[in-house]
Design a protein around this motif. Structure first.
Motif, short mmCIF file in Angstrom:
data_model
loop_
_atom_site.label_atom_id
_atom_site.label_comp_id
_atom_site.label_asym_id
_atom_site.label_seq_id
_atom_site.Cartn_x
_atom_site.Cartn_y
_atom_site.Cartn_z
N ARG A 1 -1.84 147.44 59.91
CA ARG A 1 -2.42 147.99 61.15
C ARG A 1 -2.66 146.99 61.94
NH1 ARG A 1 -7.59 151.07 59.13
NH2 ARG A 1 -6.09 151.83 57.78
N ILE A 2 -2.97 147.39 63.43
CA ILE A 2 -3.60 146.44 64.36
C ILE A 2 -4.85 146.10 64.23
CG2 ILE A 2 -3.68 146.29 66.73
CD1 ILE A 2 -1.33 147.84 67.31
N ARG A 3 -5.13 144.62 64.31
CA ARG A 3 -6.41 143.81 64.16
C ARG A 3 -6.97 143.34 65.56
NH1 ARG A 3 -8.27 143.72 59.11
NH2 ARG A 3 -10.03 143.76 60.08
N GLY A 4 -5.80 143.41 66.35
CA GLY A 4 -5.94 142.89 67.78
C GLY A 4 -4.89 142.51 68.48
N ILE A 5 -5.05 141.45 69.43
CA ILE A 5 -3.86 140.77 70.12
C ILE A 5 -3.83 139.45 70.63
CG2 ILE A 5 -4.72 141.31 72.41
CD1 ILE A 5 -2.39 142.81 73.18
N PHE B 1 -8.31 142.80 77.72
CA PHE B 1 -7.76 143.39 76.32
C PHE B 1 -9.22 143.57 75.51
CE2 PHE B 1 -3.81 140.71 76.51
CZ PHE B 1 -3.23 141.73 77.20
N GLU B 2 -10.16 142.69 75.54
CA GLU B 2 -11.50 142.87 75.00
C GLU B 2 -11.95 144.38 75.16
OE1 GLU B 2 -13.68 139.50 75.86
OE2 GLU B 2 -12.66 138.13 74.40
N ALA B 3 -12.10 144.72 76.64
CA ALA B 3 -12.63 145.93 76.72
C ALA B 3 -11.80 147.17 76.34
CB ALA B 3 -12.70 146.11 78.49
N GLY C 1 -11.13 148.60 62.91
CA GLY C 1 -10.50 147.50 62.63
C GLY C 1 -10.04 146.47 63.83
N ALA C 2 -9.67 147.24 64.98
CA ALA C 2 -9.19 146.40 65.93
C ALA C 2 -10.17 145.72 66.92
CB ALA C 2 -8.24 147.28 66.79
N THR C 3 -10.54 144.29 66.58
CA THR C 3 -11.79 143.69 67.16
C THR C 3 -11.17 142.35 67.96
OG1 THR C 3 -12.14 142.53 65.11
CG2 THR C 3 -13.35 144.63 65.66
#
Length: 536
Positions: free
Chosen positions: A424-428, A440-442, A451-453
């Motif tokens: 799963r994606i947890r961020g970028i 991206f944070e928004a 879980g994507a933070t």
């Protein structure tokens, strides 16, 4: 004093309001996010797509018949969802296709024992069952070839050193926690790289390619039956890539197998004890073309509105290696990106910019499909005129002149890629594009609950966002849970559907569809990093 203080505060407030640092927060379309989440979580088709690619079609080696089937199948599915401009984009002169059907290896003396090994891509089969004595041979230099000439006819060669088994000390399966996500927020300052290093890398690459062709020619001329190397991983995992040559007219050698480490070490110890093990081998493998052929990317679009000439792009590589079914690498990424497009179409999204999907060919051979797309549509350096330079990979070529941009280079907004397994994606990764980080944070905020933070400053490489990034286009890869990607499945025969959690793909599809929507509807295109080196 109070009035003066009030005037100071008012002045500071006005200055902050007028400052570019106090720009309005990035807007988030919460109504569309809700629609996307509902479609992704309640009416998902991502696993149906993944099953079709992996258990329907199977592994998708570039230019194999299965890869051609995957190009057709994905195009038909995208058309069926109502996407536009679905077509196959050629990547010229890739090489020949190859496939294998079966591989059997058995030790017949000094005792009977089945042995687990699989062939490298673009190496010939045995044309029936062959049997021969196993010998150790080091073919790591031109001198070594001459020393072995006339000694190896009818033999089966062990080419690798034995490797001691090393028990694992970390879990096979990994999900990020606060600590590991925090580690991703730390960046390092890269050391200087002397110009001489590039020349040294070029020389080593040329020497390696020359030796590889010489070894292939030697094996054919000497009548060697087969060669075997040790798998790069332990615990019964066969990790295998390419060998021989995909290029018509080049020597391809003989049957070339990767064997699990415990069986390979068994053979090595037997030979070193003075025994003469014999193997019986039958590998059914073949080239499917006599001449070099183009490979193909699959392209599709969700047309935009008043800014339809501007492009937001999603992508993942459709090709895989040939021993598993390419589930985590990278049918998972393909299924998620296709699902993101399906979701947007299903919820009636009408983006301002066109959202384009690229399912790339030949990523495993060096990002060839995505690089060809970027060069054709957006930007490229002039092709070298020196044949020796043209023979080099792009990363090793000498600069040939300033970057040549097309009109679409300016119209391009952003590219998002998925190719780090099925977690799963947890961020970028922001790819050091600092202006993109608050955006991206928004966009991630509505997915903190699943879980994507994390927005990490650092670069990440080795996959299809890199051709975009290196010509100054915003290109990004997502942070994902590793699962067992780098312990069990990456480029191995275990890369199958069983290692893919459905819930992770649903989560990823929802996030990527949301990123595509926001990028395609925001007032401005995505911010770009400065392109520092115009010479590449």
């Amino acid at each position: 004093m109070r009035a003066a203080a009030a005037r100071v505060c008012l002045g500071l407030s006005l200055a902050l309001l007028l400052s570019p640092l106090a720009s309005a927060a990035e807007p988030v379309d919460h109504a569309m996010v809700a629609k996307i989440r509902a479609e992704a979580f309640q009416r998902s088709q991502v696993m149906e797509t993944l099953r079709g690619l992996t258990e329907g079609i199977g592994p998708r080696l570039t230019n194999s018949p299965a890869m051609a089937e995957a190009n057709r199948w994905t195009a038909d599915r995208l058309r069926g969802w109502g996407l536009a401009n679905v077509h196959q984009e050629p990547v010229e002169d890739f090489g020949r296709g190859w496939e294998f059907s079966s591989a059997s290896v058995e030790m017949v003396s000094p005792r009977r024992m089945p042995m687990h090994a699989l062939p490298k891509a673009w190496t010939p089969g045995t044309n029936g069952t062959v049997e021969g004595e196993v010998v150790i041979a080091k073919l790591d230099s031109m001198k070594a070839l001459e020393e072995q000439r006339g000694k190896l006819r009818g033999k089966i060669l062990l080419l690798s050193d034995a490797r001691d088994y090393k028990p694992g000390t970390n879990p096979d399966f990994h999900r990020h926690d606060d600590a590991s996500l925090g580690d991703l927020q730390q960046s390092t300052v890269p050391p200087d790289r002397p110009a001489a290093d590039r020349a040294q890398d070029t020389r080593r690459w040329q020497e390696r390619m020359a030796l590889q062709q010489a070894v292939n020619r030697f094996l054919e001329e000497e009548g060697v039956l087969a060669v075997i190397g040790i798998s790069g991983w332990d615990n019964g995992i066969i990790r295998v890539g390419g060998g021989g040559s995909r290029r018509a007219g080049e020597p391809v050698g003989v049957t070339d197998l990767a064997m699990i480490s415990t069986h390979y070490n068994t053979l090595m110890r037997a030979v070193q004890r003075g025994q003469t093990p014999r193997l019986r081998i039958n590998v059914d493998a073949r080239f499917t073309d006599d001449a070099n052929q183009p490979a193909y990317n699959t392209i599709a679009e969700l047309p935009g509105g008043n800014r339809r000439d501007e492009i937001v792009m999603l992508g993942a590589h459709l090709d895989s290696w040939h021993t598993g079914t390419g589930a985590s690498d990278n049918a998972a990424g393909v299924a998620v990106m296709m699902e993101a497009m399906r979701i947007l179409k299903a919820v009636g999204a009408q983006p301002r910019r066109t959202i384009r999907l690229g399912l790339w060919t030949a990523e495993e051979q060096g990002l060839i499909g995505s690089a060809a797309h970027v060069a054709r549509h957006y930007a490229a350096h002039p092709e070298p005129t020196d044949p020796a330079q043209r023979a080099l990979p792009e990363r090793l070529r000498e600069p040939t002149g300033p970057l040549r941009r097309t009109r679409d280079h300016e119209r391009f907004s952003v590219y998002f890629n998925m190719d780090n397994g099925s977690g799963r994606i947890r961020g970028i990764y922001a790819q050091e594009n600092f202006a993109a980080m608050p955006i991206f944070e928004a966009w991630l905020r509505p997915f903190h609950d699943i879980g994507a933070t994390t927005v990490a400053t650092r670069n990440t490489g080795s996959t299809d966002h890199i051709p975009f990034d290196r010509v100054g286009l915003p290109g990004f890869q997502f942070i994902q849970d590793r699962l067992d990607y780098f312990t069990n499945v990456h480029h191995s025969h275990l890369d199958t559907l069983d290692h893919v959690p459905p819930e992770d793909l649903k989560q990823a599809a929802a996030i990527i569809a949301t990123f595509a929507w926001h990028a395609a509807t925001r007032d401005e295109k995505m911010p770009r990093k400065p392109l520092v080196d115009e010479q590449g």
